[in-house]
Design an enzyme around this catalytic site. Structure first.
Site, PDB file in Angstrom:
ATOM      1  N   ARG B 331       0.913  -1.113   0.027  1.00 26.54           N
ATOM      2  CA  ARG B 331       0.076   0.042   0.007  1.00 26.54           C
ATOM      3  C   ARG B 331       0.834   1.323  -0.065  1.00 26.54           C
ATOM      4  O   ARG B 331       0.457   2.131  -0.666  1.00 26.54           O
ATOM      5  CB  ARG B 331      -0.838   0.144   1.194  1.00 26.54           C
ATOM      6  CG  ARG B 331      -1.944  -1.016   1.149  1.00 26.54           C
ATOM      7  CD  ARG B 331      -2.927  -1.028   2.320  1.00 26.54           C
ATOM      8  NE  ARG B 331      -3.633  -2.041   2.176  1.00 26.54           N
ATOM      9  CZ  ARG B 331      -4.649  -2.531   2.865  1.00 26.54           C
ATOM     10  NH1 ARG B 331      -4.662  -2.223   4.329  1.00 26.54           N
ATOM     11  NH2 ARG B 331      -5.514  -3.343   2.834  1.00 26.54           N
ATOM     12  N   HIS B 423      -6.045   5.339   6.473  1.00 24.71           N
ATOM     13  CA  HIS B 423      -6.706   4.000   6.640  1.00 24.71           C
ATOM     14  C   HIS B 423      -6.457   3.263   7.682  1.00 24.71           C
ATOM     15  O   HIS B 423      -7.300   2.752   8.412  1.00 24.71           O
ATOM     16  CB  HIS B 423      -6.266   3.244   5.349  1.00 24.71           C
ATOM     17  CG  HIS B 423      -7.040   1.795   5.516  1.00 24.71           C
ATOM     18  ND1 HIS B 423      -8.502   1.914   5.657  1.00 24.71           N
ATOM     19  CD2 HIS B 423      -6.404   0.725   5.051  1.00 24.71           C
ATOM     20  CE1 HIS B 423      -8.642   0.323   5.268  1.00 24.71           C
ATOM     21  NE2 HIS B 423      -7.615  -0.331   5.577  1.00 24.71           N
ATOM     22  N   GLU B 447      -5.919  -3.036  16.698  1.00 18.15           N
ATOM     23  CA  GLU B 447      -5.023  -1.899  15.990  1.00 18.15           C
ATOM     24  C   GLU B 447      -4.632  -0.962  17.043  1.00 18.15           C
ATOM     25  O   GLU B 447      -3.749  -0.231  16.929  1.00 18.15           O
ATOM     26  CB  GLU B 447      -6.319  -1.298  14.871  1.00 18.15           C
ATOM     27  CG  GLU B 447      -5.662  -0.161  14.055  1.00 18.15           C
ATOM     28  CD  GLU B 447      -6.441   0.526  12.955  1.00 18.15           C
ATOM     29  OE1 GLU B 447      -7.522  -0.352  12.774  1.00 18.15           O
ATOM     30  OE2 GLU B 447      -6.267   1.388  12.507  1.00 18.15           O
ATOM     31  N   LEU B 463      -7.134  -7.642  10.413  1.00 22.84           N
ATOM     32  CA  LEU B 463      -8.266  -8.729  10.657  1.00 22.84           C
ATOM     33  C   LEU B 463      -7.674  -9.947  11.424  1.00 22.84           C
ATOM     34  O   LEU B 463      -7.894 -10.459  12.448  1.00 22.84           O
ATOM     35  CB  LEU B 463      -9.177  -9.212   9.629  1.00 22.84           C
ATOM     36  CG  LEU B 463      -9.831  -8.074   8.875  1.00 22.84           C
ATOM     37  CD1 LEU B 463     -10.664  -8.598   7.815  1.00 22.84           C
ATOM     38  CD2 LEU B 463     -10.683  -7.203   9.853  1.00 22.84           C
TER      39      LEU B 463
HETATM   40  C1  LIG Z   1     -12.597   0.681   5.393  1.00 21.83           C
HETATM   41  C2  LIG Z   1     -11.908  -0.369   6.320  1.00 21.83           C
HETATM   42  C3  LIG Z   1     -11.474  -1.765   5.477  1.00 21.83           C
HETATM   43  C4  LIG Z   1     -10.419  -2.571   6.007  1.00 21.83           C
HETATM   44  N1  LIG Z   1     -10.183  -3.754   5.459  1.00 21.83           N
HETATM   45  C5  LIG Z   1      -9.308  -4.457   5.954  1.00 21.83           C
HETATM   46  C6  LIG Z   1      -8.964  -5.843   5.254  1.00 21.83           C
HETATM   47  O1  LIG Z   1      -9.793  -6.054   4.226  1.00 21.83           O
HETATM   48  N2  LIG Z   1      -8.319  -6.834   5.864  1.00 21.83           N
HETATM   49  C7  LIG Z   1      -7.767  -6.478   6.999  1.00 21.83           C
HETATM   50  O2  LIG Z   1      -7.095  -7.311   7.564  1.00 21.83           O
HETATM   51  N3  LIG Z   1      -7.805  -5.121   7.639  1.00 21.83           N
HETATM   52  C8  LIG Z   1      -8.847  -4.310   7.196  1.00 21.83           C
HETATM   53  N4  LIG Z   1      -8.968  -3.042   7.828  1.00 21.83           N
HETATM   54  C9  LIG Z   1      -8.345  -2.957   9.119  1.00 21.83           C
HETATM   55  C10 LIG Z   1      -9.178  -3.338  10.064  1.00 21.83           C
HETATM   56  O3  LIG Z   1     -10.457  -3.605   9.852  1.00 21.83           O
HETATM   57  C11 LIG Z   1      -9.051  -2.837  11.591  1.00 21.83           C
HETATM   58  O4  LIG Z   1      -7.662  -2.582  11.944  1.00 21.83           O
HETATM   59  C12 LIG Z   1      -9.478  -4.067  12.365  1.00 21.83           C
HETATM   60  O5  LIG Z   1     -10.744  -4.370  12.288  1.00 21.83           O
HETATM   61  C13 LIG Z   1      -9.544  -3.125  13.997  1.00 21.83           C
HETATM   62  O6  LIG Z   1     -10.161  -3.953  14.914  1.00 21.83           O
HETATM   63  P1  LIG Z   1     -10.208  -3.498  16.382  1.00 21.83           P
HETATM   64  O7  LIG Z   1     -10.839  -4.482  16.980  1.00 21.83           O
HETATM   65  O8  LIG Z   1      -8.796  -3.203  16.841  1.00 21.83           O
HETATM   66  O9  LIG Z   1     -10.922  -2.155  16.587  1.00 21.83           O
HETATM   67  P2  LIG Z   1     -12.283  -1.847  16.092  1.00 21.83           P
HETATM   68  O10 LIG Z   1     -13.016  -2.648  15.297  1.00 21.83           O
HETATM   69  O11 LIG Z   1     -12.126  -0.367  15.483  1.00 21.83           O
HETATM   70  O12 LIG Z   1     -13.095  -1.743  17.406  1.00 21.83           O
HETATM   71  C14 LIG Z   1     -12.850  -0.969  18.534  1.00 21.83           C
HETATM   72  C15 LIG Z   1     -13.660  -0.828  19.618  1.00 21.83           C
HETATM   73  O13 LIG Z   1     -13.612  -0.021  20.577  1.00 21.83           O
HETATM   74  C16 LIG Z   1     -14.539   0.736  21.303  1.00 21.83           C
HETATM   75  N5  LIG Z   1     -13.872   1.942  21.494  1.00 21.83           N
HETATM   76  C17 LIG Z   1     -13.172   2.738  21.171  1.00 21.83           C
HETATM   77  N6  LIG Z   1     -12.934   3.617  21.916  1.00 21.83           N
HETATM   78  C18 LIG Z   1     -13.561   3.457  23.204  1.00 21.83           C
HETATM   79  C19 LIG Z   1     -13.552   4.278  24.433  1.00 21.83           C
HETATM   80  N7  LIG Z   1     -13.141   5.167  24.672  1.00 21.83           N
HETATM   81  N8  LIG Z   1     -14.545   3.621  25.221  1.00 21.83           N
HETATM   82  C20 LIG Z   1     -15.271   2.580  25.089  1.00 21.83           C
HETATM   83  N9  LIG Z   1     -15.191   1.923  23.905  1.00 21.83           N
HETATM   84  C21 LIG Z   1     -14.336   2.482  23.058  1.00 21.83           C
HETATM   85  C22 LIG Z   1     -15.495   0.792  19.993  1.00 21.83           C
HETATM   86  O14 LIG Z   1     -16.789   0.833  20.417  1.00 21.83           O
HETATM   87  C23 LIG Z   1     -15.102  -0.432  19.326  1.00 21.83           C
HETATM   88  O15 LIG Z   1     -15.992  -1.553  19.804  1.00 21.83           O
HETATM   89  C24 LIG Z   1      -9.840  -2.160   7.126  1.00 21.83           C
HETATM   90  C25 LIG Z   1     -10.041  -1.060   7.845  1.00 21.83           C
HETATM   91  C26 LIG Z   1     -10.921  -0.203   7.377  1.00 21.83           C
HETATM   92  C27 LIG Z   1     -11.241   1.207   8.179  1.00 21.83           C
END
Ligand SMILES: Cc1cc2nc3c(=O)[nH]c(=O)nc-3n(C[C@H](O)[C@H](O)[C@H](O)COP(=O)(O)OP(=O)(O)OC[C@H]3O[C@@H](n4cnc5c(N)ncnc54)[C@H](O)[C@@H]3O)c2cc1C
Ligand code: HEM
Ligand code: SF4
Ligand code: FES
Lengths: 256, 659, 222
Positions: B331, B423, B447, B463
């Site tokens: 990327r 992103h 993340e 993911l």
């Molecule tokens: C459009 C898009 C497409 C993507 N496509 C891909 C892909 O194809 N393949 C891949 O591997 N990755 C992809 N990614 C990256 C990947 O989706 C993310 O990095 C990953 O899903 C992050 O997961 P997470 O559980 O860390 O955070 P998130 O799913 O963002 O979850 C964060 C959680 O924390 C909670 N939260 C945040 N702050 C607080 C707070 N202060 N108090 C209480 N709760 C809070 C939120 O409510 C949420 O439940 C993509 C990302 C985007 C934006």
């Protein structure tokens, strides 16, 4: 700040909290660009309200790309507005005309009480899933993913049912505020897959029981839900759920 | 001596995790029942951790700010998830996934963590399929794969363009199952606003009930953050509107180090900005680069329609510059190449800030295959296009629809216009091998941590990492800490540390509401985003970064003097929520610029204009910068740098080459 | 409550009763319309009377009749419960709703159409069922055909009957296919067939019914 040339009148439901009564309030907006999304148009409205010292309109939204299911506006008599197969956040102002009056209300159902303005409480959906919308498999207990071939058409059908975003438009539009489309989508997804079989009949019974307890209405097959669902979830799922439910009640010996 | 200990187990790389698992102290079931864990976040990382910990017997409280855990932004991931299954028999292996990830990350990730990630990747797919996640299949009933940038094997599993949705719904259903059994207490529409540290250990959080405005104190023997990325510091990004850094930033201010904040991933294929009103950017999945060819006109300021530009007047610049990987370069490389073309005046569309992503050639190729399957070995062009369009529709239908919806153009007929957008953030809270931060008892996953992706994340690996952390890593590693906590009784939440933390939060809220200035929170957010994008975006330089730091400091002062937050504290007040988030973004922005300024090299998502090869490729400085920059908070605008040296014992560090 | 009794009282259970009784009523309609159509033989009601007499005295038919009444009553009781529950599921109505954008008016008006049918039914029973009953129990000769001819001399009666069967037509236009869906019989190949049959059924049966009072009023049959 905006660059377009549409002038609009909005009639927006304002309600302080779940206990107070609400009413429609008129707002005038000018210079709206047809390339704006519906929610961006609301951003403009809110910016104006804040600058005027008034309270901005509260509405639910998060991803703004039609997948999280959080946005939920009942626009001119239709959930997610006039366009088929889109959520509110994906609706663009080019679907409206200069000079239009647009009425915006929250989802209305006993099971979805209004929290404030346009935001409602949809936690009933979570409780329905918690009652059975899963496969009981603890982490670490899985066999190799390819040990169980699944015919493509079955996998695809399960995927189509699984595409539901839990937005609640089906409930919002149904004259009976029935949640059958949502519940049946989950029931179907798991009923179509071999992984879902062991709990198939248990699941459908508990989920339907929970759905009833939440105070959703009964389905009368008007088909409004399917027509308004932003993800095109099909009525076939409801039939499948009914079928499974009868099998569960009349044939299966397991009491739930 | 550095304060950082990454706690990497000794032994041979491939044996570390196996040995760790079989020697990590266990907690017996009776004790687990009395140990409480707080999980903040319900995305892939949070939901999978909360569900698994509850299955194991811990008492779990899980928090998210959305109205349902199912709406975490993981839901938006489109393209797919990597796993070293080698189902395609194309030579994939754990080692290869490990190697690709380190290389893709431009040699700025920790070997041991990445190898563990590659090891558990296969289990993730098994687990998700067992949960009923409908991943794409072939006619034989077996799982299908596609290829993603930065790799030469097909190891990406997917569910149409909705992979994140399907995986998250799987994790969500596992979570709700535990909620139904009373083993997880779910707090939706709650925002964590501080962590409570007692005797040096994380012991709970302060959360605001977003509906009533009430501040709540929650105790936990350990606290896990899975709160996602901070790309919204740029205002415009592919993140959700609510994605924020607040939880991570608050723990940073309480003592957790923040690592590599400047590593930002700019995704090459997003829908270009259409105007000032824009509130977010939409990604067009990287998987599109499988079948889409990227080009710009060879002539500067060419105003012809794409279809009117003949083949020999098109510059397929990725294929030209990187023949081996072509359109599938990582990327960071693809994004910079697009920026380079546009800056040089070859951009397309009204804004000239876009390049074409063209599916025509492959549509025709697919059409030909379909026709020949149907027995027509000499199809005309029209037939090919018709049949091919159906194939493309099946593969990417929802993305094409989304594009049409947003731009009002039909991508089946004209090429898509795309441009890079923020992103993903590789930086985040620093964690050791156990995923524990520098505050004992505080963990960070997904993340939100500084992660396994080094300076650049490969597609489909986030993911994988989120689920690896939540399903397979944290549930083990947290036992190592909790096994020592079995004697700790739950601390009553009237403990002075809870009271103090709550008072601090309350004071901040009161401050926001009392400023009563003249500009909305969004106003400041946009300005911050503008500074960040211009000076700490795809390309950075010393001068710009120095200016940016000054500008952000000024912006912070202005924010605290002139922001206008309407409404009150004891009601549902999204503007107040935003104020919290933007206040933290402003502070983070400053640290990002400082980190970028400190790193006098180009690597992955961090491109310093001063450090490039003659051909304009990134130039690393392994001698001086092969370290993780972990920043300690010392007070407003004051951060102290700690370095974690990166040692490569199993991989030969080389300049990345995708030619 | 036992699992089995929930099979009738849950939301889907109630629908099951609706669907089943609806289908039963449809099957009754088939018999009813077939026998009544005998008047179009225009033989002065001879064949028709034979059939009517058979229907009035045959023991199997008598038992079926009880079932029919139970069915109608169940159908009505459930309809009332469903409708009232459904109204309660949305206590506050929309200020502006546009249901015509997503569903047919008659599918949303089953309660109203059913009520119209019921009103018509009361009149209909009073006209035909009651006299037949009286004659059976008083062992009098009863010429059903003559009775029909007599009743359909009045304009308002004809009008009410025509309106009644139009309501029935719309009720069935939704109800026919709906009952299949309720029972879970939805199939990619067969549902289109059911829908087509349903539409024709809902048009043809009411037309035949409607033609009876009309034909008699205008003296086409006598
Ligand atoms: C459009 C898009 C497409 C993507 N496509 C891909 C892909 O194809 N393949 C891949 O591997 N990755 C992809 N990614 C990256 C990947 O989706 C993310 O990095 C990953 O899903 C992050 O997961 P997470 O559980 O860390 O955070 P998130 O799913 O963002 O979850 C964060 C959680 O924390 C909670 N939260 C945040 N702050 C607080 C707070 N202060 N108090 C209480 N709760 C809070 C939120 O409510 C949420 O439940 C993509 C990302 C985007 C934006
Ligand atoms: C000969 C007379 C009747 C016939 C053939 C008939 C047939 C049907 C059928 C087939 C259905 C569809 C059931 C389903 O969707 O599963 C239905 C629904 C319904 N009927 Fe009737 N019905 C008759 C009389 C009545 C009467 C007298 C009433 C009311 C007083 C009534 C009220 C309703 C209502 C409210 C529904 C909608 C409920 C639903 O769709 O779930 N019907 N009817
Ligand atoms: S079935 Fe459709 S309308 Fe209903 S919740 Fe799911 S996506 Fe929304
Ligand atoms: S905001 Fe996520 S679907 Fe609309």
């Amino acid at each position: 700040m905006s660059t377009g040339n549409m002038n609009l009148t909005l009639q927006v439901w304002r309600q302080k909290n779940s206990k107070s009564a609400g009413k429609l309030v008129d707002y005038k907006l000018s210079d709206i660009s047809p390339d704006m999304s519906f929610l961006e148009m609301f951003d403009v409205l809110n910016e104006q309200l804040i600058n005027k010292g008034e309270e901005p309109v509260v509405f639910d939204h998060d991803c703004r790309e039609g997948i999280c299911g959080m946005c939920s506006m009942f626009i001119n008599g239709q959930p997610h507005g006039p366009k088929d197969l889109v959520t509110t956040c994906q609706l663009h102002m080019r679907s409206f005309n200069d000079g239009d009056t647009i009425v915006v209300e929250p989802w209305r159902a006993k099971a979805f009480p209004v929290i404030k303005d346009l935001a409602v409480d949809r936690s009933a959906f979570d409780r329905i899933i918690a009652s059975g919308g899963f496969v009981s498999v603890n982490t670490g207990n899985a066999q190799d993913a390819n040990a169980l071939p699944i015919p493509k058409i079955q996998a695809d059908a399960a995927f189509e049912a699984a595409a539901c975003i839990g937005c609640g438009a089906c409930v919002a539009t149904c004259k009976n505020a029935s949640a059958m489309l949502f519940v049946s989508a989950k029931v179907s997804q798991l009923a179509l897959l071999p992984q879902g079989q062991p709990e198939r009949y248990r699941r459908v019974q508990s989920m339907v029981a929970q759905m009833d307890e939440e105070g959703f209405g009964n389905c009368t097959n008007t088909g409004a839900c399917e027509a308004e669902c932003p993800k095109g979830i099909s009525l076939e799922n409801i039939a499948r759920m009914n079928r499974d439910y009868f099998s569960a009640k009349f044939i299966s010996e397991e009491e739930v | 001596m550095s304060k950082l200990n990454s706690n990497i187990p000794a032994g041979e790389l491939t044996q570390k995790w196996t040995k760790y698992k079989s020697s990590v102290p266990l907690v017996n079931p009776a004790n687990k029942r009395s140990l409480e864990v707080i999980v903040v976040g319900s995305g892939l990382a949070g939901a999978s951790a909360a569900a698994t910990l509850a299955e194991m017997g811990y008492k779990v409280k899980c928090f998210c700010f959305q109205d349902s855990p199912r709406r975490a932004h993981s839901i938006a991931a489109q393209g797919g998830i990597n796993a070293a299954k080698n189902y395609q028999n194309d030579g994939d292996s754990t080692y290869r996934l490990f190697y690709d990830t380190i290389k893709g990350g431009d040699y700025r990730a920790r070997e041991a963590n990445v190898h563990r990630l590659a090891e558990v990747s296969a289990n993730i797919i098994d687990q998700c399929v067992a949960q009923g996640v409908p991943l794409a299949r072939e006619y034989g009933g077996l799982l299908d794969n596609r290829s993603f940038g930065g790799t030469q094997v097909q190891r990406t599993f997917y569910a149409a363009g909705q992979t994140g949705q399907q995986l998250l719904l799987g994790a969500y259903s596992a979570l709700e199952r535990q909620v139904g059994m009373g083993k997880v207490q779910m707090y939706t529409r709650h925002e964590m606003l501080d962590v409570v540290v007692i005797d040096g250990k994380a012991r709970g959080i302060i959360a605001r009930n977003l509906i009533t405005g009430e501040l709540e104190r929650h105790f936990g023997h350990a606290v896990v953050l899975g709160t996602g990325g901070y790309g919204n510091v740029f205002y415009l990004s592919t993140n959700a509107m609510g994605s924020n850094v607040t939880a991570a930033w608050k723990v940073h201010k309480k003592g957790a180090f923040f690592a590599n904040p400047c590593y930002t991933q700019i995704h090459p294929t997003c829908i270009p900005v259409s105007g000032d009103h824009q509130s977010k950017l939409t990604l067009m999945s990287e998987s599109l680069r499988n079948d889409g060819r990227i080009w710009v006109p060879k002539k500067k300021d060419d105003t012809r329609k794409a279809s009117d530009i003949p083949e020999d007047e098109r510059d397929y610049y990725l294929e030209r510059r990187y023949p081996a990987f072509g359109n599938l370069v990582p990327r960071d490389v693809a994004s910079r190449a697009a920026k380079e073309r546009c800056d040089a005046g070859y951009g397309v569309g009204a804004s000239k800030l876009a390049v074409y992503l063209d599916f025509k050639a492959n549509t025709e190729r697919y059409g030909r295959i379909e026709a020949s399957k149907a027995g027509n070995h000499n199809p005309d062009k029209e037939t090919c296009m018709r049949l091919g369009t159906a194939v493309i529709k099946e593969k990417y239908g929802n993305l094409f629809d989304m594009y049409a919806q947003i731009t009002g153009e039909n991508p089946y007929e004209t090429p898509m216009r795309i441009y890079p957008a923020v992103h993903y953030t590789m930086g985040g809270v620093w964690v050791d091998y156990d995923l524990m931060t520098t505050i004992p008892g505080l963990y960070c996953t997904g993340e939100a941590n500084f992660s396994d992706h080094g300076a650049n994340r490969l597609g489909a690996s986030a993911l994988m990492q989120g689920l690896a952390d939540g399903y397979f890593v944290l549930p083990y590693t947290i036992g190592s800490y909790l096994s020592k906590e079995i004697a700790t009784k739950p601390i009553p939440t009237d403990h002075p540390a809870f009271v103090e933390a709550e008072n601090e939060v309350k004071a901040t809220i009161d401050k926001f509401l009392s400023i009563n200035g003249t500009k909305s929170v969004d106003h400041f957010h946009k300005r911050l985003g503008h500074i960040m994008w211009e000076k700490c975006g795809m390309a950075r330089n010393k001068e710009g970064l120095t200016q940016a730091i000054q500008e952000i400091q000024d912006l912070r002062r202005e924010f605290w003097a002139d922001v206008k937050v309407p409404g009150s504290a004891d009601e549902f007040n999204p503007e107040l929520e935003k104020a919290h988030r933007v206040a933290d973004f402003i502070e983070l922005g400053e640290l990002m610029c400082k980190d970028a300024l400190n790193r006098e090299e180009s690597c992955g998502g961090h491109f310093r204009e001063e450090h490039q090869t003659e051909e304009g490729e990134a130039k690393r400085d392994d001698e001086n910068y092969a370290y993780v920059a972990a920043w300690e908070y010392k007070g407003v605008s004051e951060f102290e740098l700690h370095k974690e040296e990166l040692i490569y014992e199993n991989i030969k560090v080389a300049q990345r080459n995708y030619k | 409550m036992s699992s089995l009794s929930k099979a009738f009282t849950s939301s889907i259970g109630k629908k099951f009763v609706m669907g089943l009784t609806g289908l039963f009523l449809i099957s009754f309609l088939i018999v009813h319309v077939s026998i009544n159509a005998l008047i179009f033989l225009n033989d002065g009601g001879e064949t028709f009377n034979v059939a009517a007499d058979f229907m009035a005295h045959n023991i199997v038919i008598r038992i079926m009749e009880v079932g029919l009444f139970l069915g109608i009553i169940l159908h009505i009781v459930q309809a009332i419960m469903l409708t009232s529950q459904n109204n309660a599921a949305r206590p506050e109505k929309y200020a502006y709703n546009k249901p015509q954008a997503n569903s047919k008016w008659y599918s949303r008006s089953m309660g109203l159409l059913g009520t119209l049918i019921l009103m018509f039914l009361v009149l209909h029973l009073y006209h035909f069922w009651w006299p037949t009953k009286v004659s059976v129990y008083t062992h009098q000769e009863h010429n059903t055909f003559q009775n029909i001819v007599m009743i359909f001399q009045e304009e308002w009666v004809v009008a009410v009957y025509v309106l009644g069967v139009i309501s029935l037509g719309y009720h069935l236009l939704h109800g026919f296919q709906s009952s299949f869906q309720t029972m879970g019989w939805n199939h990619k190949k067969w549902t289109p067939v059911v829908k087509t049959v349903g539409v024709w059924f809902s048009i043809i049966v009411p037309i035949i019914f409607a033609l009876m009072p009309i034909a008699i009023y205008f003296g086409w049959v006598s």
